[in-house]
Enzyme design. Structure first.
Site, PDB file in Angstrom:
ATOM      1  N   CYS A 135      -0.270  -4.638 -12.794  1.00 31.17           N
ATOM      2  CA  CYS A 135       0.650  -3.911 -13.669  1.00 31.17           C
ATOM      3  C   CYS A 135       1.274  -4.862 -14.684  1.00 31.17           C
ATOM      4  O   CYS A 135       1.212  -4.643 -15.899  1.00 31.17           O
ATOM      5  CB  CYS A 135       1.733  -3.227 -12.843  1.00 31.17           C
ATOM      6  SG  CYS A 135       2.956  -2.346 -13.844  1.00 31.17           S
ATOM      7  N   GLU A 207      -3.957   1.330 -12.085  1.00 32.10           N
ATOM      8  CA  GLU A 207      -3.454   1.266 -13.457  1.00 32.10           C
ATOM      9  C   GLU A 207      -4.256   2.194 -14.370  1.00 32.10           C
ATOM     10  O   GLU A 207      -3.695   2.935 -15.180  1.00 32.10           O
ATOM     11  CB  GLU A 207      -3.508  -0.173 -13.975  1.00 32.10           C
ATOM     12  CG  GLU A 207      -2.374  -1.050 -13.509  1.00 32.10           C
ATOM     13  CD  GLU A 207      -1.030  -0.564 -14.028  1.00 32.10           C
ATOM     14  OE1 GLU A 207      -0.896  -0.327 -15.246  1.00 32.10           O
ATOM     15  OE2 GLU A 207      -0.103  -0.405 -13.203  1.00 32.10           O
TER      16      GLU A 207
END
Length: 223
Positions: A135, A207
């Site tokens: 992230c 993600e």
């Protein structure tokens, strides 16, 4: 080659899918539908609440005072700076603080955040860091990529987002996490490194799923 360089080399396809998702590209081009970004802002805010808990767990699992201090400082930054920026930015899209905090998380938001918390609670600091890394690292790389697009930083809707994640301050946070991952991986046996690789791969995939969820406005859709 460092461990983190090895990770993005080995999982280049998955890494590239995250960086080059249409949601990301359209932010840079300024063509992303505002409703898609609005949906994303709400889900990302909910995600950040659980993401902050990982830094609290990092403070607990750290074995030295310096690392404890760094995790605690980053926890404070997320709670008092990044989430505040999210609330301010969300207001530009007509999203109130109450709407943010009463919103229902999507299945992907739940799955992603719960996976990271599961890893963090049941593993050591290296596992937790491997879960955090995609992230933080991918957002920094995305910010730097979009920064190079003419006009991206000045776009009325998305310029502030590009500026946030391409900033030196956010870059320092990403570099800290990269460095910590490399230090924690040093000297670990092959079996432990393989486990860390899978955690990194899983959260990298999450993600991409998160971008896709935002792009499609995916909730439960059970009817």
């Amino acid at each position: 080659m460092t461990f983190t360089q090895h990770l993005v080399t080995k999982y280049q396809d998955a890494w590239s899918q995250t960086l080059l998702h249409p949601f990301v590209k359209e932010i840079g081009e300024g063509t992303l539908d505002r409703n898609k970004f609005r949906f994303y802002m709400i889900q990302d805010y909910l995600y950040l609440i659980d993401y902050a808990k990982l830094f609290a767990l990092g403070t607990v699992k750290a074995n030295d005072l310096q690392t404890m201090t760094e995790f605690a400082a980053h926890l404070h930054s997320i709670l008092h700076e990044e989430m505040s920026l999210h609330r301010s930015y969300a207001a530009q899209f007509g999203i109130s603080k109450e709407e943010l905090e009463q919103a229902e998380p999507s299945p992907i938001t739940l799955a992603y955040s719960h996976y990271m918390l599961h890893v963090a609670q049941n593993g050591g600091l290296a596992d937790l860091t491997a879960a955090l890394l995609p992230c933080m690292w991918s957002y920094w790389e995305i910010g730097l990529l979009l920064k190079e697009i003419p006009g991206a930083q000045d776009h009325v809707d998305y310029g502030e987002w590009v500026l946030m994640y391409s900033s030196d301050e956010f870059g320092a946070l990403a570099q800290w996490c990269i460095g910590l991952m490399n230090r924690l991986a040093e000297g670990k046996p092959a079996a432990e490194l393989a486990r860390l690789e899978i955690i990194f791969l899983n959260t990298t995939r999450y993600e991409t799923l998160f971008w896709e969820m935002a792009y499609q406005g995916q909730m439960w859709n059970l009817n």
